[in-house]
Design an enzyme around this catalytic site. Sequence first.
Site: not given
Ligand code: UD1
Ligand code: CA
Length: 460
Positions: A16, A140, A387, A423
């Site tokens: 996003r 969530g 330079y 100068a």
């Molecule tokens: C997530 C939560 C949601 C919560 C929100 C809070 C889950 C399924 N959902 O949603 O409940 O309200 O954060 O901000 O956990 N990441 C990884 N590996 C992956 C996927 C994600 O390391 O495979 C990391 C991303 O880099 C990020 C974090 O996990 O820093 C959260 O991932 P993101 O996709 O932003 O989750 P949200 O949809 O925001």
């Molecule tokens: Ca997030």
Amino acid sequence: MKKCSAIILAAGEGKRMKSKHSKVSHKICGKPMVQYVVNSVKGAMIDDVAVVVGHRAEEVKGCIKGDVTFVLQEKQAGTGHAVMCCEQFLEGKKGTTLVLYGDTPLISKDTIKDLVAFHNENNFSSTVLTANFKDPAGYGRIVRDTSGNIQRIIEDKDATEKEREIKEINSGIYCFDTEELIDALKQLHNDNSQGEYYLTDTLGIIKRKGLKVGAFLVKDSDEVVGINSRIQLADVAGMIRAATVRKLMADGVTIIDPGAVYIDADVSVGMDTIIYPGTVIEGHTKIGEDCIIGPGARIVDSIIRDGVEINHSVVLQSEVKSNTHVGPFAYIRPESVIGENVKIGDFVEVKKSSVGSYTKVSHLTYIGDSEVGENVNFGCGTITVNYDGKKKNKTIIGDNAFIGCNTNLIAPVKVNDDSYIAAGSTITDEVPEGSLAIARERQTVKEGWVKKKNLERRKK
Ligand code: UD1
Ligand code: CA
């Protein structure tokens, strides 16, 4: 107290954001987003920290400072899967594991401490940090049973209309009993709208096992704002910026209009310094006391000592010593050291040079790759010709030298102490101490030349 480790998830792409870079590497007020989370965890005295990297792993590793263990999540199959990748990191650990997301940078060390204490005191197997949001879209939701106990977390995309009305959200910050976390991860599946392994499902799993699951409501819900888009990035940057200027003002800095300055989170400013609008202070800049900064200054990774004025000018990776005046419209480029009581005036550029105390460079001058002594006077329009088309050469100017207007100093060249340059000179050879160097054509006058050539320009 129980031993506590932390896992920070930073492997996601951040679709996003619409960016070529990893989401968590985007800077907020001079610092990568994920670094804020690392700092708060370390600030809460948790030293055993793993960061899960995957998408643009090297970029993310490169932007994190501090002692952390990197864990690779090759394919980003969800937040639960990211924690599964930490199997080795968690192996044999007892006690508490804190999990946080790298895109939630406002979380404070105090909230982390409070969450861990609440989790431990209540003997929960899992505790989630929650907040009540007016607009919970995208987060969530915390589903509670009729007696108010937390039951599970449902993702926005998987929620029913009714569940979407819930205002209490999952911050993405949790404490787990480490052994229960490892056990719950084994039971995760990915049959949801996104086909991902959700970490959030572990709470329901732990609960169904008959163990205690807790929810800890954050005091200040701003702390758990997650960043998924550029709009949220700017919103959070605004919050951090506002906090930075409030702290500076509390510490005795006058900021004429707090909404009109951009000061990075790691900048320090001394007491009684006044900051005018249109000022941008970046990186690890340190500004002393009694300075007047701005209007319209940009200062990056520099040290500005006490009593300095910087007006409508740019200073990059340099040092400006006490009581020196810079600007308006000066440009101090990297690796320069400007002494005390110096004047760097309008349309002066200094690059990779040192300028001694009490020297005056008042206007229209370029000083590059030079060592300039004390109490030197630069006439208007002096140029160090550093330079030669192939390499950069050095100009050395001794103390008390007087450089006449419109002088070219063809480097490498040395102008010794107490000397004068006439100068309009183009200096190619060393100027001895105490001498006058004149290097220009003598003037020729042709009497009556205009009339003779019929070139009078008077109005008829
Ligand atoms: C997530 C939560 C949601 C919560 C929100 C809070 C889950 C399924 N959902 O949603 O409940 O309200 O954060 O901000 O956990 N990441 C990884 N590996 C992956 C996927 C994600 O390391 O495979 C990391 C991303 O880099 C990020 C974090 O996990 O820093 C959260 O991932 P993101 O996709 O932003 O989750 P949200 O949809 O925001
Ligand atoms: Ca997030």
